[in-house]
Design a protein around this motif. Structure first.
Motif, short mmCIF file in Angstrom:
data_model
loop_
_atom_site.label_atom_id
_atom_site.label_comp_id
_atom_site.label_asym_id
_atom_site.label_seq_id
_atom_site.Cartn_x
_atom_site.Cartn_y
_atom_site.Cartn_z
N ASP A 3 0.83 -1.20 0.00
CA ASP A 3 0.00 0.00 0.00
C ASP A 3 0.86 1.25 0.00
OD1 ASP A 3 -2.24 -1.37 0.00
OD2 ASP A 3 -2.97 -0.77 1.99
N LYS A 4 1.86 1.24 0.89
CA LYS A 4 2.72 2.40 1.03
C LYS A 4 3.51 2.65 -0.26
CE LYS A 4 5.26 4.17 5.04
NZ LYS A 4 5.90 3.82 6.31
N SER A 5 3.97 1.58 -0.91
CA SER A 5 4.76 1.83 -2.12
C SER A 5 3.88 2.25 -3.29
CB SER A 5 5.69 0.66 -2.48
OG SER A 5 5.04 -0.54 -2.29
N LEU A 7 1.10 4.02 -2.97
CA LEU A 7 0.77 5.41 -2.64
C LEU A 7 1.96 6.31 -2.96
CD1 LEU A 7 -1.30 7.29 -1.34
CD2 LEU A 7 -0.34 6.71 0.89
N ARG A 8 3.16 5.85 -2.61
CA ARG A 8 4.37 6.62 -2.88
C ARG A 8 4.50 6.89 -4.38
NH1 ARG A 8 7.74 3.49 -0.04
NH2 ARG A 8 7.88 4.82 1.79
N ALA A 9 4.26 5.86 -5.19
CA ALA A 9 4.39 6.01 -6.65
C ALA A 9 3.37 7.00 -7.18
CB ALA A 9 4.23 4.64 -7.32
N ASN A 122 1.84 12.46 10.16
CA ASN A 122 2.47 11.26 9.61
C ASN A 122 2.97 11.56 8.21
OD1 ASN A 122 1.77 9.49 11.81
ND2 ASN A 122 -0.35 9.65 11.08
N ARG A 123 4.06 10.88 7.82
CA ARG A 123 4.63 11.19 6.51
C ARG A 123 5.12 9.94 5.82
NH1 ARG A 123 9.86 10.31 7.82
NH2 ARG A 123 10.59 10.75 5.73
N ILE A 124 5.23 10.02 4.50
CA ILE A 124 6.03 9.03 3.79
C ILE A 124 7.06 9.77 2.96
CG2 ILE A 124 4.50 7.02 3.74
CD1 ILE A 124 3.55 7.79 1.06
N GLY A 125 8.25 9.17 2.90
CA GLY A 125 9.35 9.75 2.15
C GLY A 125 9.78 8.80 1.06
N GLN A 126 11.08 8.78 0.79
CA GLN A 126 11.59 7.98 -0.32
C GLN A 126 11.56 6.48 -0.04
OE1 GLN A 126 12.29 9.23 -3.21
NE2 GLN A 126 12.25 11.39 -2.65
N GLY A 127 11.34 6.10 1.20
CA GLY A 127 11.20 4.68 1.51
C GLY A 127 12.48 4.00 1.95
N ALA A 128 13.54 4.81 2.14
CA ALA A 128 14.81 4.21 2.58
C ALA A 128 14.98 4.35 4.10
CB ALA A 128 15.97 4.86 1.85
N GLY A 129 14.07 5.05 4.76
CA GLY A 129 14.14 5.20 6.21
C GLY A 129 15.22 6.17 6.67
N TYR A 130 15.79 6.94 5.77
CA TYR A 130 16.86 7.87 6.18
C TYR A 130 16.36 8.91 7.17
CZ TYR A 130 20.25 6.45 2.55
OH TYR A 130 21.15 5.77 1.78
N TYR A 131 15.20 9.53 6.87
CA TYR A 131 14.70 10.58 7.77
C TYR A 131 14.18 10.00 9.08
CZ TYR A 131 15.69 14.67 4.97
OH TYR A 131 16.36 15.68 4.32
N ASP A 132 13.52 8.83 9.01
CA ASP A 132 13.05 8.23 10.27
C ASP A 132 14.23 7.97 11.20
OD1 ASP A 132 10.25 8.10 10.05
OD2 ASP A 132 10.42 6.47 8.61
N ARG A 133 15.32 7.47 10.66
CA ARG A 133 16.49 7.20 11.49
C ARG A 133 17.11 8.51 11.98
NH1 ARG A 133 20.07 3.47 7.92
NH2 ARG A 133 18.79 4.25 6.20
N PRO A 160 5.64 1.18 12.99
CA PRO A 160 6.15 1.38 14.36
C PRO A 160 7.35 2.33 14.42
CG PRO A 160 5.84 -0.97 13.89
CD PRO A 160 5.52 -0.24 12.63
N TRP A 161 8.15 2.38 13.37
CA TRP A 161 9.36 3.20 13.41
C TRP A 161 9.11 4.64 12.94
CZ3 TRP A 161 8.79 -1.07 10.13
CH2 TRP A 161 8.49 -0.76 8.80
N ASP A 162 7.90 4.94 12.46
CA ASP A 162 7.64 6.27 11.92
C ASP A 162 7.63 7.33 13.02
OD1 ASP A 162 7.51 5.83 9.16
OD2 ASP A 162 5.42 5.16 9.27
#
Ligand SMILES: Nc1nc2c(c(=O)[nH]1)N(C=O)[C@@H](CNc1ccc(C(=O)N[C@@H](CCC(=O)O)C(=O)O)cc1)CN2
Ligand SMILES: Nc1ncnc2c1ncn2[C@@H]1O[C@H](COP(=O)(O)OP(=O)(O)OP(=O)(O)O)[C@@H](O)[C@H]1O
Length: 177
Positions: A3-5, A7-9, A122-133, A160-162
């Protein structure tokens, strides 16, 4: 995850199809700026909202600018010092980044590029988790998303990590969940 990918596309496609718009800098942002603070900005690509007006306001207020620097997914993103006009180096994914040996800074404010967001922050980014980390590594930073209003979605289900945003600026709104 699928779903997330998906939506991202679709959000990426919507963002790229749209002519560039100026995002006004809200007074609530200006009042947070203090001389000596470090503001992490970014160099937009793929139709991302341009954060330059925010970075320019930060420079005018005596803040220091940092830009994200990535090498590969297994390594954390770092925020490296950037003097306005300093040369940027080509990085992975076609990114323009400070030189790898620029000073690493602790950001007080993180201007965050978004692929999608909701009104709860809540956000979605590029999907690599760089900003969450990065948000975990710099928990005291003020997390400000910069986006086009068409990137808003009704509700994102956070993983959970967002880590949510504190505020989101669009061309028409200043959202503080
Ligand atoms: N302007 C900007 N700078 C940024 C980010 C960002 O989102 N925006 N980042 C935020 O993390 C970091 C770079 N992260 C990235 C992570 C993944 C991809 C990426 O996967 N690109 C793929 C797929 C694109 C697609 O599916 O269309 C590619 O180019 O092949 C790009 C950047 C640091 N700098
Ligand atoms: N704190 C973390 N520690 C380790 N891995 C993480 C952390 N946060 C996120 N990740 C990993 O990053 C991947 C991408 O997460 P997600 O789909 O939420 O990306 P995103 O929020 O769009 O990316 P970004 O944070 O770069 O904008 C996930 O596989 C997740 O396991």
């Amino acid at each position: 995850m699928t779903d997330k990918s998906a939506l991202r596309a679709s959000l990426r496609a919507a963002r790229e199809a749209r002519p560039p718009v100026d995002i006004p800098v809200p007074s609530a942002f200006l009042t947070r700026l203090k001389p000596g603070l470090t503001v992490a900005s970014y160099v937009p690509f793929g139709g991302e909202a341009d954060p330059s007006p925010f970075a320019r306001a930060a420079v005018d207020a005596g803040c220091v600018i940092a830009l994200p620097h990535v090498v590969r997914r297994s390594l954390p993103m770092r925020f490296l010092s950037w003097a306005t006009e300093a040369a940027l180096i080509a990085g992975p994914f076609g990114l323009h980044q400070p030189a790898a040996d620029a000073a690493e800074l602790e950001p007080d404010i993180i201007l965050t590029p978004l692929v999608g967001f909701d009104r709860s922050g809540n956000r979605i980014g590029q999907g690599a988790g760089y900003y969450d980390r990065a948000f975990l590594a710099h928990p005291n930073a003020w997390r400000v998303g910069v986006a086009l209003s068409l990137q808003e979605v009704d509700m994102l289900t956070p993983d959970p990590w967002d880590v949510p945003l504190h505020a989101i600026a669009t061309e028409s709104d200043w959202i503080t969940p």
